[in-house]
Enzyme design. Sequence first.
Site, short mmCIF file in Angstrom:
data_model
loop_
_atom_site.label_atom_id
_atom_site.label_comp_id
_atom_site.label_asym_id
_atom_site.label_seq_id
_atom_site.Cartn_x
_atom_site.Cartn_y
_atom_site.Cartn_z
N LYS A 87 0.86 -1.19 0.00
CA LYS A 87 0.00 0.00 0.00
C LYS A 87 0.90 1.24 0.00
O LYS A 87 1.72 1.42 0.90
CB LYS A 87 -0.90 -0.04 1.23
CG LYS A 87 -2.14 0.79 1.13
CD LYS A 87 -3.05 0.49 2.32
CE LYS A 87 -4.29 1.34 2.32
NZ LYS A 87 -5.05 1.17 3.56
O1 G3P Z 1 -7.74 2.17 5.25
C1 G3P Z 1 -7.96 3.46 4.85
C2 G3P Z 1 -9.32 4.03 5.17
O2 G3P Z 1 -10.30 3.07 5.04
C3 G3P Z 1 -9.41 4.84 6.43
O3 G3P Z 1 -10.72 5.06 6.88
O4 G3P Z 1 -12.33 5.75 8.61
O5 G3P Z 1 -9.90 6.36 8.86
O6 G3P Z 1 -11.31 7.48 7.16
P1 G3P Z 1 -11.08 6.22 7.93
#
Ligand code: G3P
Length: 216
Positions: A87
Amino acid sequence: MKFFIDTANLAQIREANDLGILDGVTTNPSLMAKEGVKGNDAIMNHYKTICEIVDGDISAEVFSTDFDGIVAEGKKLHAIHKNIVVKVPMIKDGVKAIKWFTDNGIKTNCTLVFSAGQAILAAKAGAAYVSPFIGRIDDSGWDGVELIAQIANIYSIQGFKTEILAASIRSALHIIKCAEAGADVCTCPLDSILGLLKHPLTDIGLAKFLEDAKKM
Ligand code: G3P
């Protein structure tokens, strides 16, 4: 559409995997830190354990932001297990590194994507997945699902093979809307996946069937 779980929590990964509908896992430094995973060996072991639980693509994020660092880190992550997807953040050196990984047969997930232009660059570099963060876009007053639809349209017109991985999912409705908009994958917290199960008429209907079953 594929379902990934967006967590580094092993119990939640096992629970989603036991449902039989899980296709992969995404993690990020924030999710790893939340589980208290500290130090290089612990990080590598944690990814290895996730790969042993789920037979699917497992995204492991690099911490470096320069080309040489990203490539070195990505090689180490890729060596953990054949299912590890490196990633990489959507930055200049990240795009360059994605191209290097593509040319060397290593799958990548281009993360922190917030625009169609960034998604085009990720696809041009050959990323296996592009991760638009739809919840964070919604938080900023724009429409995250609209971005998924725009990228899906562009990829279809241009014939890009990169899969659209809708990330930063906050609800069951987000999953449904992303499916409609043409996402290839949704990576979700366990609660959002389980939210898809819920309907009051299912509960009422089941209670009635169980009541009537006693009369049979
Ligand atoms: O993995 C990346 C992403 O899904 C992060 O989500 O909830 O931290 O905006 P969030």
